[in-house]
Design a protein around this motif. Sequence first.
Motif, mmCIF file in Angstrom:
data_model
loop_
_atom_site.group_PDB
_atom_site.id
_atom_site.type_symbol
_atom_site.label_atom_id
_atom_site.label_comp_id
_atom_site.label_asym_id
_atom_site.label_seq_id
_atom_site.Cartn_x
_atom_site.Cartn_y
_atom_site.Cartn_z
ATOM 1 N N LEU A 1 -21.985 4.721 -27.577
ATOM 2 C CA LEU A 1 -23.345 4.054 -27.459
ATOM 3 C C LEU A 1 -24.449 4.154 -28.182
ATOM 4 N N GLY A 2 -24.130 5.575 -29.226
ATOM 5 C CA GLY A 2 -25.496 5.530 -29.722
ATOM 6 C C GLY A 2 -25.983 7.009 -29.339
ATOM 7 N N ARG A 3 -27.285 7.071 -29.732
ATOM 8 C CA ARG A 3 -28.174 8.421 -29.738
ATOM 9 C C ARG A 3 -28.928 8.498 -28.565
ATOM 10 N N ARG A 4 -29.617 7.069 -28.395
ATOM 11 C CA ARG A 4 -30.701 7.261 -27.238
ATOM 12 C C ARG A 4 -30.121 6.056 -25.912
ATOM 13 N N PRO B 1 -36.229 8.196 -24.116
ATOM 14 C CA PRO B 1 -35.391 7.641 -25.163
ATOM 15 C C PRO B 1 -35.929 6.327 -25.679
ATOM 16 N N PHE B 2 -36.447 5.471 -24.670
ATOM 17 C CA PHE B 2 -37.160 4.285 -25.246
ATOM 18 C C PHE B 2 -38.280 4.667 -26.287
ATOM 19 N N ARG B 3 -39.025 5.510 -26.117
ATOM 20 C CA ARG B 3 -40.312 5.586 -27.097
ATOM 21 C C ARG B 3 -39.545 6.218 -28.275
ATOM 22 N N ALA B 4 -38.844 7.018 -28.257
ATOM 23 C CA ALA B 4 -38.158 7.641 -29.593
ATOM 24 C C ALA B 4 -37.254 6.348 -30.005
ATOM 25 N N PHE B 5 -36.703 5.612 -29.434
ATOM 26 C CA PHE B 5 -35.766 4.586 -29.931
ATOM 27 C C PHE B 5 -36.664 3.685 -31.077
ATOM 28 N N SER C 1 -31.286 13.985 -26.194
ATOM 29 C CA SER C 1 -30.829 12.771 -26.906
ATOM 30 C C SER C 1 -31.108 13.149 -28.549
ATOM 31 N N ASP C 2 -31.810 14.053 -28.876
ATOM 32 C CA ASP C 2 -32.028 14.450 -30.390
ATOM 33 C C ASP C 2 -30.633 14.720 -30.937
ATOM 34 N N MET D 1 -37.816 13.621 -33.323
ATOM 35 C CA MET D 1 -38.680 12.473 -32.554
ATOM 36 C C MET D 1 -38.521 12.603 -31.140
ATOM 37 N N GLY D 2 -37.293 12.606 -30.455
ATOM 38 C CA GLY D 2 -37.175 12.582 -29.155
ATOM 39 C C GLY D 2 -37.891 13.832 -28.091
#
Length: 497
Positions: free
Chosen positions: A86-89, A133-137, A79-80, A436-437
């Motif tokens: 739809l985006g990154r995460r 991904p939710f945490r990194a989001f 995901s990084d 971050m991911g």
Amino acid sequence: MAVTAPPSLRASRKPSVSFFAIWNMCFGFLGLQFGLGLQNANVSRIFQTLGASLDEIPALWIAAPLTGLLVQPLIGYLSDRTWTRLGRRRPYLLVGALLSSAALLIMPMSPALWVAAVMLWVLDASINTSMQPFRAFVGDQLDLSQRPTGYAMQSFFIGVGAVVASALPWTFEKVGISNTAPAGIVPDTVRYSFFLGALVLFVAVLWTVFSTREYPPEELEAFQDDAPELAAEAHPNRARGLIWVLFGIAGLFAVYRAAIDKQLYLICAMVLIWGIALLLQKKGKPSGLFGTIMLNIETMPDTMKKLAPVQFFSWLALFSMWIYTTSAVAETWFGSHDPSSAAYNEGANWVGVLFAAYNGFAALASIIVPGIAKKIGLRWTHLANVWLGGLGLLSFLVIKDPVWLIASMLGVGFAWASILSLPYAIVSDSVPAKTMGVYMGIFNFFIVIPQLVAASVLGFILKIAFEGKPVFALALGGVSFLISGALVLRLPKEKKA
């Protein structure tokens, strides 16, 4: 791939976002915790219903932490490096939600124990695909000053989702749905709970996916990043890797020769695999998934290293509770360890109520924890909360009336709210945004390794020291919470926003 912004452009902070923007980006956690709440409160019950003995349950639960250990760093790494329409995460949020919902539909219909065990692997891998991904989001979207609020909001939705999910079997029984079934069949109260959970999980994650936006990589890179840039080259220590390998081999041989609990093989295998990973690490600038993750482990910030034992003992306590509360309550307060008996199922339903209670208390605690943290700091707030959790689990040894176990859950709820928010706020401030991911995935190691330890050795400890009585596993969890709290004070004082 992210485009590195020139230093002259890396001067602005991320703009503050509204309460409802934070609400939207965290709402999907309501669904994820609906799935996890059903899993934590009912999987041991499903396994025992399908014929698993109490000694086998910890090994069957290994699926949950092991999939997290494998999946979260992989998803973080990918995901990084992802950017789609739809985006990154968000692509990972959506895929994880689809697979998780499917697993929730299938698990309570399992015709045999092995099917339920496989479904637990699928469910946990799928939830982890969305969870990391939710945490990194939140770290991606929020500035330093708003991250504690963002992670506290996640804790709130985790609490709300788990309250409803944990209490569903008990609620369905109260409206007349059968809570017992023939041997080898999961009761309808549990089945209907999982079916409803599949729907809620998917809809909640879908809400976050389509109600939020993400910064494009080049824009995210342009924001000022308070975290230090970490080393770009690996410096492997072959001697250390060889020592771990030798310890792993010696442990496997000792378990085999002594003919002791076979679950101990897992701990020895983990030691051996870690040693091999160190030996395979190459010097210089890493490439690929394995090289990047090993470099990030080697160069992780000092804050993450000091958080490792804090997380280890916190999650050792939680996993003890999730594995053994059903059997402890059913045996100690309802007088049965027969999964087909009415008394056992009544006790199992009461565990659902207890789990709903601690998650409800966690939802309320998540509202006040950020305010407390601003006054006394993240470290002291976390210490106080996990010690409350420790006292709550230790109280299982002295309470006689199962109704009063709800009071025990008050302390566990405060600990749970803190564990789900404050460590993530601390670690997100210490790592660069562009990685971050993967760092959130590595941070998950400190969660899943204690769970693997619990699954490997708790049954063995109970057997040799406590005559196999599951209530003592909860007491050991209480002690683990107290140790975790004491270790918090090793952390450096947090940065001011």
